[in-house]
Design a protein around this motif. Structure first.
Motif, PDB file in Angstrom:
ATOM      1  N   ASP A 174       0.820  -1.212   0.000  1.00  0.00           N
ATOM      2  CA  ASP A 174       0.000   0.000   0.000  1.00  0.00           C
ATOM      3  C   ASP A 174       0.853   1.259   0.000  1.00  0.00           C
ATOM      4  O   ASP A 174       0.513   2.265  -0.648  1.00  0.00           O
ATOM      5  CB  ASP A 174      -0.916   0.006   1.225  1.00  0.00           C
ATOM      6  N   VAL A 199      -6.341  -4.406  10.820  1.00  0.00           N
ATOM      7  CA  VAL A 199      -5.957  -3.434   9.802  1.00  0.00           C
ATOM      8  C   VAL A 199      -7.193  -2.777   9.189  1.00  0.00           C
ATOM      9  O   VAL A 199      -7.227  -1.552   8.977  1.00  0.00           O
ATOM     10  CB  VAL A 199      -5.100  -4.101   8.709  1.00  0.00           C
ATOM     11  N   ALA A 200      -8.214  -3.578   8.916  1.00  0.00           N
ATOM     12  CA  ALA A 200      -9.411  -3.040   8.272  1.00  0.00           C
ATOM     13  C   ALA A 200     -10.171  -2.080   9.178  1.00  0.00           C
ATOM     14  O   ALA A 200     -10.661  -1.037   8.720  1.00  0.00           O
ATOM     15  CB  ALA A 200     -10.326  -4.185   7.841  1.00  0.00           C
ATOM     16  N   LYS A 201     -10.284  -2.397  10.464  1.00  0.00           N
ATOM     17  CA  LYS A 201     -11.105  -1.590  11.372  1.00  0.00           C
ATOM     18  C   LYS A 201     -10.336  -0.459  12.040  1.00  0.00           C
ATOM     19  O   LYS A 201     -10.902   0.605  12.320  1.00  0.00           O
ATOM     20  CB  LYS A 201     -11.730  -2.485  12.439  1.00  0.00           C
ATOM     21  N   GLY A 255      -6.716   0.308  11.280  1.00  0.00           N
ATOM     22  CA  GLY A 255      -5.618   0.862  10.511  1.00  0.00           C
ATOM     23  C   GLY A 255      -4.264   0.257  10.850  1.00  0.00           C
ATOM     24  O   GLY A 255      -4.119  -0.493  11.815  1.00  0.00           O
ATOM     25  N   TYR A 256      -3.283   0.634  10.035  1.00  0.00           N
ATOM     26  CA  TYR A 256      -1.938   0.089  10.211  1.00  0.00           C
ATOM     27  C   TYR A 256      -1.301   0.549  11.520  1.00  0.00           C
ATOM     28  O   TYR A 256      -0.548  -0.199  12.153  1.00  0.00           O
ATOM     29  CB  TYR A 256      -1.043   0.504   9.040  1.00  0.00           C
ATOM     30  N   GLY A 308      -6.172  -9.160   9.521  1.00  0.00           N
ATOM     31  CA  GLY A 308      -7.033  -8.479   8.561  1.00  0.00           C
ATOM     32  C   GLY A 308      -8.085  -7.618   9.230  1.00  0.00           C
ATOM     33  O   GLY A 308      -8.361  -6.493   8.782  1.00  0.00           O
ATOM     34  N   VAL A 309      -8.654  -8.125  10.317  1.00  0.00           N
ATOM     35  CA  VAL A 309      -9.687  -7.375  11.037  1.00  0.00           C
ATOM     36  C   VAL A 309      -9.096  -6.116  11.654  1.00  0.00           C
ATOM     37  O   VAL A 309      -9.682  -5.021  11.577  1.00  0.00           O
ATOM     38  CB  VAL A 309     -10.319  -8.265  12.125  1.00  0.00           C
TER      39      VAL A 309
END
Length: 420
Positions: free
Chosen positions: A31, A153-155, A157-158, A150-151
């Motif tokens: 990214d 990062v998605a909810k 952030g990094y 994944g959860v």
């Protein structure tokens, strides 16, 4: 074993951070750079560092206090992650490769130091059980890390993922620092250039080339196992997409969850067998377990319906856990002052096999099916294991079991039982 379960907990927390790190960082690199080449280079740097670090780690572990090395490795990874978290966006891409070097090197150093220390922490007679507990903790950490990355990062952030990752290493370092455990049998040598350290280096080469051909064969098989592991890791997303293009992650999650359960089952079985019989599975058991493991992975990619494929993954996971416990326990019969070099060597060999396999598997999958690639790599491991097993049977060899062996370096200068 009184404090060892707390050590396993701390190691599991650290392993969770490593698996979370593995997923979140790889996605972040892509990214941040928008380049698949940059993402691949990041992974290559990390793997190359792990290979080189194996040689260096063996020397450090033989010369310095292992507990301090493990604490320092966790702290270095935490500081590196926090540096990335706090750095301005403009310099983050450059810091990523520094982070790859730090995480690759420190994770290998921590693994070599811990494996070398097990007989001193729990006693040589309990090392199989201790290794099994570590396998279980790491398997659970892998499930949690892959499932939550994944959860998170998605909810969140990094930044949240990196902060949590750093926190796991800080917790691990704190727990290990506070535990009153001894990680070596005698005071450390004066440094990497000491006469004792030089003697350990000569011993490693001489032992593998002259006095322990079976152990050398086991190390070689682990390198080929690394090739096999990389092949099914690279092929799994491709195979899963072919099974269900709309939900490719379904089979991947089923595979890894079942594999981890198999690892846990292996720890329970080997612990009970060892306790009941008083005997440690040896070289024949290692060869047989590796054959079953590789065969199980091949079956997974053979196009069977979901239930039989999942059962094959369960068997492969159990055999994988079994062979790792047997292999590590076998190496731990080496004298304490020489054990670090041995684990450093095998860490380099395994990481090299895995890294090379990632490159070759990716190229071969452009022209061949997942079953063909996985079958070729794991088939090679099966052939080598059968050769080793046949040689052992012909010579009538069986590794002597050490139920009565003394912990290395506590009441005797060395432990020489079970050398190949």
């Amino acid at each position: 074993m009184r404090y060892f379960r707390l050590l396993v907990l701390g190691n599991g927390i650290s392993a969770y951070g490593s698996y979370l790190n593995m997923v979140a960082l790889n996605v972040f690199v892509y990214d941040a750079t928008g380049s698949a080449l940059a993402a691949g280079l990041f992974m290559a740097v990390r793997l190359a560092t792990s290979v080189v670090s194996g040689w260096v780690s063996g020397r450090l572990v033989s010369a310095y206090d292992r507990k301090r090395l493990m604490v320092g490795a966790d702290l270095c990874q935490a500081v590196a992650l926090l540096s990335l978290l706090l750095a301005p966006d403009g310099i983050r891409p450059g810091l990523l490769y520094v982070l790859a070097v730090v995480t690759g090197g420190c994770s290998t150093l921590s693994q070599v130091a811990l494996r070398s220390s097990i007989p001193e922490i729990v006693g040589a007679e309990h090392r199989v059980r201790a290794n099994g507990l570590l396998v279980t903790g790491r398997s659970l950490a892998m499930i949690a890390g892959f499932a939550s990355s994944g959860v998170i990062v998605a909810k969140f952030g990094y930044s949240a993922a990196f902060a949590l990752d750093a926190a796991t290493f800080l917790v691990s370092a704190t727990m290990l620092f506070l535990l009153p455990v001894r990680t070596r049998s005698a005071p450390a040598a004066t440094g990497p250039g000491s006469a004792k350290d030089s003697g350990a280096a000569r011993w490693t080469a001489r032992m593998l080339l002259g006095t322990a051909p079976v152990l050398m064969a086991m190390v070689a098989i682990r390198a080929v196992d690394g090739l096999g592991s990389s092949s099914h890791n690279v092929a799994l997303p491709i195979y899963s997409s072919g099974l269900d293009p709309d939900h490719p992650a379904t089979f991947i999650s089923q595979f890894w969850a079942t594999w981890a359960i198999g690892n846990i089952v292996a720890q329970q079985v080997i612990g009970r067998v060892t306790k009941k019989s008083g005997r440690t599975p040896g070289e024949r058991a290692f060869a047989l377990g590796a054959v079953v493991m590789s065969a199980g992975f091949i079956v997974v990619f053979s196009g069977l319906p979901t239930v039989p494929a999942v059962i094959a993954a369960l068997v492969a996971g159990a055999a994988d856990g079994f062979t790792e416990i047997v292999y590590v326990s076998r190496l731990q019969t080496a004298p304490d002052e020489q054990r670090g070099r041995l684990f450093g060597l095998t860490a380099s060999v395994e990481n090299f096999g895995f890294g090379l396999g990632m490159l070759v598997s990716g190229a071969l999958l452009e022209a061949f099916s997942p079953l063909q690639v996985v079958g070729a790599f794991h088939g090679l491991a099966i052939v080598l294991c059968l050769i080793l097993l046949g040689w052992l049977l012909r010579r009538g060899r069986m590794e002597p079991d050490p139920p009565a062996e003394e912990p290395a370096g506590r009441d005797q200068p060395t432990v020489t039982e079970g050398r190949g």
